[in-house]
Design a protein around this motif. Sequence first.
Motif, short mmCIF file in Angstrom:
data_model
loop_
_atom_site.label_atom_id
_atom_site.label_comp_id
_atom_site.label_asym_id
_atom_site.label_seq_id
_atom_site.Cartn_x
_atom_site.Cartn_y
_atom_site.Cartn_z
N VAL A 64 -11.69 -8.83 -18.03
CA VAL A 64 -12.19 -8.71 -16.87
C VAL A 64 -13.43 -8.17 -16.59
O VAL A 64 -13.45 -6.86 -17.12
N VAL A 65 -14.34 -8.67 -16.25
CA VAL A 65 -15.79 -8.01 -16.18
C VAL A 65 -16.21 -8.07 -14.60
O VAL A 65 -16.62 -9.01 -13.94
N ASP A 66 -16.22 -6.62 -14.17
CA ASP A 66 -16.33 -6.53 -12.92
C ASP A 66 -17.87 -6.66 -12.66
O ASP A 66 -18.74 -6.30 -13.31
N ALA A 67 -18.17 -7.15 -11.30
CA ALA A 67 -19.50 -7.28 -10.72
C ALA A 67 -20.31 -6.27 -10.87
O ALA A 67 -21.47 -6.10 -11.28
N GLU A 68 -19.76 -4.84 -10.54
CA GLU A 68 -20.52 -3.70 -10.47
C GLU A 68 -20.45 -2.95 -11.76
O GLU A 68 -21.25 -2.37 -12.34
N PRO A 111 -20.41 -2.38 -24.11
CA PRO A 111 -20.50 -2.38 -22.58
C PRO A 111 -20.66 -4.11 -22.30
O PRO A 111 -21.54 -4.69 -23.03
N LEU A 112 -19.84 -4.66 -21.44
CA LEU A 112 -20.43 -5.88 -20.91
C LEU A 112 -20.50 -6.07 -19.48
O LEU A 112 -19.98 -5.49 -18.79
N THR A 113 -21.68 -6.82 -19.17
CA THR A 113 -22.09 -7.00 -17.70
C THR A 113 -21.91 -8.64 -17.53
O THR A 113 -21.81 -9.41 -18.42
N ARG A 114 -21.87 -8.87 -16.21
CA ARG A 114 -22.11 -10.17 -15.83
C ARG A 114 -23.38 -11.02 -16.62
O ARG A 114 -23.36 -12.17 -16.95
N LYS A 150 -15.78 -2.43 -20.79
CA LYS A 150 -16.11 -1.91 -21.92
C LYS A 150 -15.00 -2.54 -22.87
O LYS A 150 -13.80 -2.20 -22.59
N LEU A 151 -15.69 -3.04 -23.91
CA LEU A 151 -14.75 -3.33 -24.92
C LEU A 151 -14.74 -2.58 -26.12
O LEU A 151 -15.88 -1.94 -26.76
#
Length: 146
Positions: free
Chosen positions: A98-102, A27-30, A106-107
């Motif tokens: 693209v990493v959504d703010a909310e 998982p990737l987050t801001r 997922k990579l």
Amino acid sequence: MTGSTSSGALTSASLTVGDVVADRTVPLTRESLVRYAGASGDFNPIHYRDDVAAAVGLPGVLAHGMLTMGIAVESIVPWLGDSGRILEYGVRFTRPVVVDAEGGAKLQVVATIGAVSEAEARVDLTVTAAGVTVLGKAQVRVRLDG
């Protein structure tokens, strides 16, 4: 997964073309992007500001390409047992992550044996996000035990 792991010898006899040696979702987050920016020194605002990403025509805030590339190759390190076995690594960046703010992103990384010789193996990485391939021709050459 098949093939050897860090607990045993990694030899050409223990590998078969087509073996899946790693399958991982990251998982990737801001927050992930901000942490990577701090570590790498890459503070391009397309990696953390929606307004800047939109202003330059991007679909949203993007993960750093080198972060994506690093996550992909790191996925095989537990199987290798030693990152020093990596002889060569290359990719083509095909689509942005693209990493959504909310919801973040997922990579998905699937590592498959693509070729085996006496001393080396080629591991082919399939790297996707949101069902789209984001790294093309992602291949890692690794040293095997003699």
